[in-house]
Design an enzyme around this catalytic site. Structure first.
Site, PDB file in Angstrom:
ATOM      1  N   HIS A   1      -5.825  -2.141  10.353  1.00 20.51           N
ATOM      2  CA  HIS A   1      -5.471  -2.746   9.063  1.00 20.51           C
ATOM      3  C   HIS A   1      -4.176  -2.189   8.446  1.00 20.51           C
ATOM      4  O   HIS A   1      -3.244  -2.950   8.177  1.00 20.51           O
ATOM      5  CB  HIS A   1      -6.668  -2.646   8.105  1.00 20.51           C
ATOM      6  CG  HIS A   1      -6.335  -2.904   6.685  1.00 20.51           C
ATOM      7  ND1 HIS A   1      -5.963  -4.158   6.233  1.00 20.51           N
ATOM      8  CD2 HIS A   1      -6.290  -2.076   5.613  1.00 20.51           C
ATOM      9  CE1 HIS A   1      -5.714  -4.073   4.929  1.00 20.51           C
ATOM     10  NE2 HIS A   1      -5.904  -2.827   4.527  1.00 20.51           N
TER      11      HIS A   1
ATOM     12  N   HIS B   1      -2.155   3.825   2.733  1.00 18.02           N
ATOM     13  CA  HIS B   1      -2.601   3.309   1.433  1.00 18.02           C
ATOM     14  C   HIS B   1      -4.120   3.385   1.217  1.00 18.02           C
ATOM     15  O   HIS B   1      -4.577   3.461   0.091  1.00 18.02           O
ATOM     16  CB  HIS B   1      -2.088   1.884   1.186  1.00 18.02           C
ATOM     17  CG  HIS B   1      -2.856   0.802   1.897  1.00 18.02           C
ATOM     18  ND1 HIS B   1      -2.544   0.378   3.161  1.00 18.02           N
ATOM     19  CD2 HIS B   1      -3.908   0.049   1.513  1.00 18.02           C
ATOM     20  CE1 HIS B   1      -3.369  -0.575   3.523  1.00 18.02           C
ATOM     21  NE2 HIS B   1      -4.225  -0.809   2.545  1.00 18.02           N
TER      22      HIS B   1
ATOM     23  N   GLU C   1      -8.713   6.751  -0.696  1.00 22.70           N
ATOM     24  CA  GLU C   1      -9.869   6.012  -1.178  1.00 22.70           C
ATOM     25  C   GLU C   1     -11.014   6.010  -0.156  1.00 22.70           C
ATOM     26  O   GLU C   1     -12.171   6.147  -0.522  1.00 22.70           O
ATOM     27  CB  GLU C   1      -9.420   4.568  -1.479  1.00 22.70           C
ATOM     28  CG  GLU C   1     -10.473   3.656  -2.025  1.00 22.70           C
ATOM     29  CD  GLU C   1     -10.786   3.930  -3.484  1.00 22.70           C
ATOM     30  OE1 GLU C   1     -10.211   4.892  -4.049  1.00 22.70           O
ATOM     31  OE2 GLU C   1     -11.615   3.193  -4.050  1.00 22.70           O
ATOM     32  N   ASP C   2     -10.691   5.874   1.103  1.00 23.96           N
ATOM     33  CA  ASP C   2     -11.721   5.618   2.118  1.00 23.96           C
ATOM     34  C   ASP C   2     -11.993   6.772   3.074  1.00 23.96           C
ATOM     35  O   ASP C   2     -12.832   6.636   3.970  1.00 23.96           O
ATOM     36  CB  ASP C   2     -11.339   4.378   2.955  1.00 23.96           C
ATOM     37  CG  ASP C   2     -11.376   3.103   2.115  1.00 23.96           C
ATOM     38  OD1 ASP C   2     -11.998   3.141   1.042  1.00 23.96           O
ATOM     39  OD2 ASP C   2     -10.791   2.098   2.531  1.00 23.96           O
TER      40      ASP C   2
ATOM     41  N   ASP D   1      -1.125  -5.690   2.000  1.00 19.66           N
ATOM     42  CA  ASP D   1      -2.540  -5.333   2.142  1.00 19.66           C
ATOM     43  C   ASP D   1      -3.394  -6.591   2.022  1.00 19.66           C
ATOM     44  O   ASP D   1      -4.246  -6.894   2.865  1.00 19.66           O
ATOM     45  CB  ASP D   1      -2.875  -4.322   1.026  1.00 19.66           C
ATOM     46  CG  ASP D   1      -4.337  -3.930   0.994  1.00 19.66           C
ATOM     47  OD1 ASP D   1      -4.928  -3.775   2.072  1.00 19.66           O
ATOM     48  OD2 ASP D   1      -4.882  -3.771  -0.116  1.00 19.66           O
TER      49      ASP D   1
ATOM     50  N   ASP E   1      11.673 -33.241   2.553  1.00 19.57           N
ATOM     51  CA  ASP E   1      12.054 -31.963   3.165  1.00 19.57           C
ATOM     52  C   ASP E   1      10.981 -31.402   4.107  1.00 19.57           C
ATOM     53  O   ASP E   1      10.919 -30.210   4.329  1.00 19.57           O
ATOM     54  CB  ASP E   1      12.380 -30.936   2.086  1.00 19.57           C
ATOM     55  CG  ASP E   1      11.190 -30.679   1.170  1.00 19.57           C
ATOM     56  OD1 ASP E   1      10.219 -31.459   1.218  1.00 19.57           O
ATOM     57  OD2 ASP E   1      11.230 -29.702   0.402  1.00 19.57           O
TER      58      ASP E   1
HETATM   59 MN    MN Z   1      -6.135  -1.928   2.446  1.00 13.40          MN
END
Ligand code: MN
Length: 498
Positions: free
Chosen positions: A61, A85, A89-90, A151, A272
């Site tokens: 990811h 990123h 958090e994880d 993300d 277009d």
């Molecule tokens: Mn993420």
């Protein structure tokens, strides 16, 4: 998702991922590539063998998100922060741990993204809170939101593994908030990718038939376009002009869909749907190519759009011509622009952060502090008002979707206003005193009334008189909140004085 990295062996996956990423960051210096590599290894260690709902390793990811930002050539700090990123958090690795190895600039960006994801979107209250935070973050450093866009894009691309009710909510939020932000920032590559990834989840009922019908028409026109492309090359050659690049492009599905809804028209009438894009070596070449094409093709005279002289509100520049091919009864478009204009069209604001722009720091800070991004400040300000979540969301969506125009002051400054604005809106935007004492306007040198509608690229001048005072009917002439609140404020004051 590429099959190559979908393996049960984390070390093998890591090697393959790094090889892919390394190819994409070739534009960075050797030193900066090392910083990205360090971020990559730290990220690999932190997430370890964790897996996502899809069953694939988590580490895929952040790498995919990072790759989509390498494609728009973002700077090293952004790429490193994108890789890391989700780490604080994880995983058990904290921001403080990371700050031992990485610059404060990178840590600041990771922290910005982490703060945003802390509020998980549940119910309108939380959603509103999340947005407020997001716009504040944008006001501090736009790169935070650019990471967030990448993300979100990868989350959309793997959305099929998520519960159906959640799918709809995430996809809708992407179309309502993320894509318009990308659009306002001019990052069309991310905007298009986000829209096309979210499209099937939001409009399930029509999606498949829409793609089918669009493909039929696009394929039909592409056959014509090939012939036109050959002829165009020949015309340019005969005129001794060699463009940097010339190629055909077809419109992205969701932007076709939006255009059809907006104009209440059908596929056959979209001019277009397919286009020939010409990247010219210079500004002069753009206009010379325009005149060559006019002489050699059936060009609709009233549909020549000069976005070079009058850029779109997000800064987009190009010449657009609509051509008609008699034999196949097909409309197509020519888009002519320079390399710089092209990069700006694809990368938007990101072009200012792009790696090669390092020497242009001053240009960047000018851009960030100028009129271009005033709308972000306005969004931050809306967040400070005491509004219910519902009211707040309504205002933000209105503001994001509202078409903007740029008008020009006599000093050549561009002023960003909502579409439908009048000289009176413009006057209050320049200065309250000018608004309060405005008598008349000149639009492109012609006398005009304060309530007339302005158009993109208009040069506007305001005449004032100290004796002039706002009148109640002025409220009918203005479109912006800013002007309206000043007129109301004046009315209240005079009522109290009497
Ligand atoms: Mn993420």
């Amino acid at each position: 998702m590429k099959k190559g990295v979908f393996t049960t062996d984390i070390d093998k996956s890591g090697q393959l991922l790094w090889q892919e990423l390394k190819k994409d960051i070739g534009y960075l210096s050797a030193q900066d590539q090392q910083i990205v590599e360090l971020a990559f290894t730290q990220m690999m260690m932190a997430h370890g063998q964790d897996r996502r709902r899809s069953g694939e390793f988590y580490v895929i990811h952040p790498v995919r998100a990072c790759q989509s930002l390498a494609k728009i050539r973002m700077d090293v700090a952004t790429l490193a922060a994108t890789l890391l990123h989700d780490v604080p958090e994880d995983t058990s690795v904290t921001l403080r741990d990371l700050s031992r190895d990485f610059d404060p600039e990178i840590i600041f960006l990771i922290e910005g993204v982490t703060k945003l994801s802390k509020v998980k979107y549940q119910g309108e209250e939380r959603y509103a809170e999340n947005l407020r935070k997001m716009f504040v973050a944008m006001g501090q450093d736009l790169r935070v939101i650019i990471i967030k866009l990448a993300d979100r894009l990868h989350n959309l691309q793997t959305l099929k593994f998520v519960r159906p009710e959640k799918q709809y909510r995430i996809a809708l939020e992407s179309l309502e908030i993320y894509a318009p932000i990308a659009e306002r920032l001019g990052i069309s590559s991310l905007q298009n990718a986000i829209e096309d990834a979210a499209f099937p989840y939001v409009h399930r009922d029509i999606y498949h038939s829409f793609i089918h019908d669009s493909d039929l028409e696009i394929n039909r026109r592409n056959r014509t376009l090939e012939r036109i492309l050959k002829r165009t090359k020949k015309v340019l050659e005969d005129n001794f002009i060699e463009p940097e690049k010339i190629y055909g492009r077809s419109k992205k599905y969701y932007s076709i869909y939006k255009k059809m809804l907006g104009n209440k028209t059908d596929l056959k009438n979209l001019h277009d749907l397919v286009a020939i894009r010409i990247i010219a070596h210079s500004l002069e070449d753009c206009y010379f190519i325009l005149s060559c094409l006019q002489q050699n093709f059936d060009i609709l005279p009233h549909r020549i759009k000069d976005y070079i002289a009058r850029p779109k509100p997000n800064g987009y520049q190009s010449l657009h011509l609509t051509g008609f091919d008699e034999t196949s009864e097909t409309y197509f478009e020519f888009q002519i622009r320079t390399r710089d204009m092209h990069e700006f069209a694809e990368y938007g604001v990101a072009a200012h952060f792009a790696y090669k722009a390092k020497q242009r720091k001053q240009e960047l800070s000018q851009f960030l502090s100028g009129e271009n991004l005033k709308w972000i400040k306005e969004l931050v300000d809306i967040g400070k008002q005491e509004l219910s979540a519902e009211e707040y969301l309504k205002k933000v969506k209105l503001d994001l979707f509202q078409d903007r125009i740029f008008v020009i002051t006599p000093n050549n400054d561009a002023i960003d206003l909502p579409k439908g604005s009048t000289p009176l809106d413009f006057a209050f935007r320049i200065h309250v005193e000018i608004g309060l004492h405005a008598t008349m306007a000149k639009i492109n040198g012609q006398i005009a009334r304060l309530g007339d509608e302005l158009h993109n690229g208009d040069i506007v001048e305001i005449m004032t008189d100290k004796r002039q005072k706002p009148r109640p009917d002025w409220l009918k002439w203005v479109k912006t909140r800013n002007a309206r609140s000043h007129i109301r404020g004046y009315m209240r004051k005079t009522v109290q004085a009497v």
